[in-house]
Design a protein around this motif. Structure first.
Motif, short mmCIF file in Angstrom:
data_model
loop_
_atom_site.label_atom_id
_atom_site.label_comp_id
_atom_site.label_asym_id
_atom_site.label_seq_id
_atom_site.Cartn_x
_atom_site.Cartn_y
_atom_site.Cartn_z
N GLU A 13 0.83 -1.20 0.00
CA GLU A 13 0.00 0.00 0.00
C GLU A 13 0.87 1.25 0.00
O GLU A 13 0.60 2.22 -0.73
CB GLU A 13 -0.90 -0.03 1.24
CG GLU A 13 -2.01 0.99 1.24
CD GLU A 13 -2.94 0.76 2.42
OE1 GLU A 13 -4.17 0.85 2.22
OE2 GLU A 13 -2.44 0.46 3.53
N LYS A 14 1.93 1.23 0.79
CA LYS A 14 2.85 2.36 0.88
C LYS A 14 3.55 2.61 -0.44
O LYS A 14 3.65 3.77 -0.90
CB LYS A 14 3.88 2.07 1.98
CG LYS A 14 4.89 3.18 2.21
CD LYS A 14 5.83 2.80 3.34
CE LYS A 14 6.89 3.87 3.56
NZ LYS A 14 7.84 3.49 4.64
N GLU A 15 4.01 1.57 -1.11
CA GLU A 15 4.72 1.74 -2.38
C GLU A 15 3.76 2.16 -3.50
O GLU A 15 4.11 2.95 -4.37
CB GLU A 15 5.44 0.44 -2.77
CG GLU A 15 6.58 0.07 -1.83
CD GLU A 15 7.62 1.18 -1.73
OE1 GLU A 15 7.93 1.82 -2.76
OE2 GLU A 15 8.13 1.40 -0.60
N CYS A 16 2.54 1.63 -3.47
CA CYS A 16 1.54 1.99 -4.49
C CYS A 16 1.20 3.48 -4.39
O CYS A 16 1.02 4.16 -5.40
CB CYS A 16 0.30 1.13 -4.32
SG CYS A 16 -0.98 1.40 -5.57
N ALA A 17 1.14 4.00 -3.15
CA ALA A 17 0.78 5.40 -2.95
C ALA A 17 1.82 6.35 -3.53
O ALA A 17 1.50 7.52 -3.82
CB ALA A 17 0.60 5.67 -1.46
N LYS A 18 3.03 5.86 -3.74
CA LYS A 18 4.09 6.71 -4.29
C LYS A 18 3.99 6.87 -5.81
O LYS A 18 4.68 7.72 -6.39
CB LYS A 18 5.46 6.12 -3.94
CG LYS A 18 5.77 6.07 -2.44
CD LYS A 18 7.10 5.38 -2.20
CE LYS A 18 7.42 5.24 -0.71
NZ LYS A 18 8.70 4.53 -0.49
N VAL A 19 3.17 6.07 -6.44
CA VAL A 19 3.07 6.08 -7.91
C VAL A 19 1.69 6.59 -8.30
O VAL A 19 0.67 5.98 -7.97
CB VAL A 19 3.29 4.67 -8.49
CG1 VAL A 19 3.16 4.69 -10.01
CG2 VAL A 19 4.66 4.14 -8.07
N SER A 47 9.66 -3.91 -0.20
CA SER A 47 9.51 -2.51 -0.61
C SER A 47 10.30 -2.22 -1.88
O SER A 47 9.79 -1.60 -2.83
CB SER A 47 9.97 -1.58 0.52
OG SER A 47 9.15 -1.73 1.65
N LYS A 48 11.54 -2.65 -1.90
CA LYS A 48 12.38 -2.40 -3.07
C LYS A 48 11.86 -3.14 -4.30
O LYS A 48 11.84 -2.60 -5.41
CB LYS A 48 13.82 -2.83 -2.77
CG LYS A 48 14.80 -2.52 -3.90
CD LYS A 48 16.22 -2.91 -3.50
CE LYS A 48 17.19 -2.60 -4.65
NZ LYS A 48 18.59 -2.98 -4.29
N TRP A 49 11.44 -4.37 -4.08
CA TRP A 49 10.91 -5.19 -5.18
C TRP A 49 9.65 -4.55 -5.77
O TRP A 49 9.53 -4.38 -6.99
CB TRP A 49 10.62 -6.59 -4.64
CG TRP A 49 10.27 -7.63 -5.67
CD1 TRP A 49 10.51 -7.60 -7.00
CD2 TRP A 49 9.63 -8.89 -5.40
NE1 TRP A 49 10.06 -8.75 -7.60
CE2 TRP A 49 9.52 -9.56 -6.64
CE3 TRP A 49 9.16 -9.51 -4.24
CZ2 TRP A 49 8.94 -10.83 -6.75
CZ3 TRP A 49 8.59 -10.77 -4.35
CH2 TRP A 49 8.48 -11.43 -5.60
N ALA A 50 8.72 -4.15 -4.91
CA ALA A 50 7.48 -3.52 -5.37
C ALA A 50 7.77 -2.22 -6.11
O ALA A 50 7.16 -1.92 -7.14
CB ALA A 50 6.56 -3.28 -4.18
N LYS A 51 8.69 -1.41 -5.57
CA LYS A 51 9.05 -0.14 -6.19
C LYS A 51 9.58 -0.35 -7.61
O LYS A 51 9.16 0.35 -8.55
CB LYS A 51 10.09 0.57 -5.34
CG LYS A 51 10.59 1.88 -5.93
CD LYS A 51 11.66 2.50 -5.01
CE LYS A 51 12.21 3.80 -5.62
NZ LYS A 51 13.25 4.41 -4.75
#
Length: 479
Positions: free
Chosen positions: A325-331, A447-451
């Motif tokens: 959810e945190k990584e998705c919010a950055k995009v 986190s890194k993988w999702a990013k």
């Protein structure tokens, strides 16, 4: 009867004056004379008929032809009787191959060889040139031992005694596994879809399902609905409840698949998955126009966490959801969707996958749904401890389906921690401990993988939007 000799007539016409001068003939002599004359004339007629071809209207010619027809009919009847008696039924499950049933030439209908064409599905078709025009016949409906069920080939004019001929096209499926698991079931259906596409979308009147030569009577709900969507009609699974167990059933036309997708090229597999994706979306009335681009003109990115319950589920679901959810919010444009595979209908899964660009999920049958995403979509897979060493090639099936359906498998994370095994970690017995283990997490790695995956997908979709192209090239049209 030949006419009386003209001598008699002449004798009767002599004048009385001359008659008294000739010796009179007694009645006995006259009878003998007439008889000898008739025999002589009949003999001459027969000799002449031997040297002269008889007329087609001659009674002798017609009698001769009738004798020939009668003889030929008797010979044909005798030959047909022998051909019926010569039909030999062999076990569907050949126990000679039980140690290598999954390798090459299978134990199912072991005397038969598939039709093979470079890059195409392997299949058998009856009647065909390779079957010398013969039909497929089956006998038995055993569900516990495939060696009690049998098959044979017979010509249409000389079917086995007491055989029933079923009209229309019959699909005969052999599966090493089962038709309830959506991955195993899909693998069995895909080759029939490929054949369907290459044969002007001809659809079957019935399906016959075998597992190790044993008859099966149903598909799982997901597979059944996919089959209905693909072939434009609910599949009729033939169970032969109406048939006598000892009487043969023959098929006007039959197609047999026993190697799943084996032999198909990647291009042909992608074509087949494209077709199924398109048919499933049409069946479920899925429209994607509103999901492609958001209100700012940017591409929408669907990130789906497809969860499991029980074996191979996450130990801490909320923590895993929080990371993505945190990584998705950055995009910008990214939308996170969390779903559970066991509480969605088939059409709900079709719609969810149609909106998904990145699918993150534990290893399991639910990942089969990935082919319902657009081509070039991404897959992230998670494993519990111990699978890499002990699970064998089966752990790579979703790498394979990603490639076959035009997706990108973005790698797998394997949990280094898990339930302890009482045996050495490389002992095969440990797999029973690890198989259904829970999956932990690594926040930094996740986190890194999702990013990285999100950024890659965003770049790709931005290019697609600017080029006004779509990721999917699927078409519901048959070739």
């Amino acid at each position: 009867m030949a006419k009386a000799p003209p001598v008699l007539t002449r004798l009767q016409n002599h004048s009385p004056k001359k008659a008294h001068k000739q010796h009179s003939m007694s009645p006995l002599c006259l009878s003998i004379f007439l008889l000898v004359t008739c025999v002589a004339l009949f003999t001459l007629f027969q000799i002449q008929s031997l040297h002269t071809p008889p007329s087609s209207s001659s009674p002798w010619f017609l009698m001769h032809q009738w004798q020939k027809v009668t003889t030929s009919t008797q010979e044909l009847t005798s030959m047909a009787e022998k051909l019926r008696q010569a039909v030999t039924f062999l076990p569907l499950k050949d126990l000679r191959y039980q140690e290598k049933a999954l390798q090459g030439h299978t134990w199912f209908m072991s005397s038969m060889y598939d039709t093979r064409e470079e890059g195409e599905v392997q299949y058998q078709q009856f009647p065909s040139q390779s079957s010398n025009g013969r039909l497929l016949c089956l006998k038995g409906r055993d569900t516990h031992d495939g060696s009690w069920n049998s098959y044979a080939l017979a010509w249409p004019e000389t079917l086995p005694f007491n055989a029933t001929l079923l009209k229309g096209l019959t699909f005969v499926s052999y599966n090493h596994y089962n038709y309830d698991n959506i991955w195993h079931g899909l693998s069995a259906v895909v080759p029939f879809v490929a054949w369907h596409i290459r044969n002007e979308c001809e659809s079957p009147s019935r399906w016959i399902l075998y597992h190790w030569g044993e008859l099966r009577f149903k598909m799982g709900a997901w597979l059944r609905t996919l089959t209905e969507a693909t072939f434009d009609g609910e599949p009729f699974i033939e169970g032969f409840e109406w048939a006598n167990n000892s009487e043969p059933i023959c098929f006007e036309k039959a197609v047999v698949m026993r190697h799943n997708e084996g032999g198909m090229s990647r291009v042909r597999r992608m074509e087949t998955y494209d077709y199924m994706r398109c048919k499933a979306r049409a069946y479920c009335n899925v429209s994607l126009e509103d999901a492609r681009i958001n209100n700012k003109g940017l591409p929408g990115i669907g990130l789906t966490l497809f969860m499991r319950t029980g074996p191979r589920s996450f130990r801490n679901e909320s923590a895993v959801i929080g990371i993505f959810e945190k990584e998705c919010a950055k995009v910008e444009g990214c939308k996170l969707m969390v779903a559970y595979s066991n509480n969605l209908t088939f059409c709900e899964q079709v719609k969810l996958m149609s909106l998904t660009d990145i699918l993150a999920s534990p290893h399991g049958a639910q990942l089969t749904n990935m082919f319902l995403m657009d081509r070039n979509s991404s897959v992230m897979e998670f494993f519990p401890k111990g699978w890499l060493k002990l699970a064998g090639v089966g752990q790579y099936v979703y790498h394979w389906i990603a490639s076959w359906s035009g997706m990108k498998h973005q790698g797998a994370w394997r949990d280094p921690e898990g339930e302890p095994c009482p045996f050495p970690e490389d002992d095969r017995r440990c797999m029973s401990v690890y198989k259904g283990g829970k999956i932990g997490l690594n926040e930094t790695y996740f986190s890194k993988w999702a990013k990285n995956v999100l950024n890659e997908v965003k770049t790709r979709k931005t290019v697609e939007v600017s080029n006004k192209s779509t990721a999917s090239t699927s078409s519901c049209a048959c070739s």
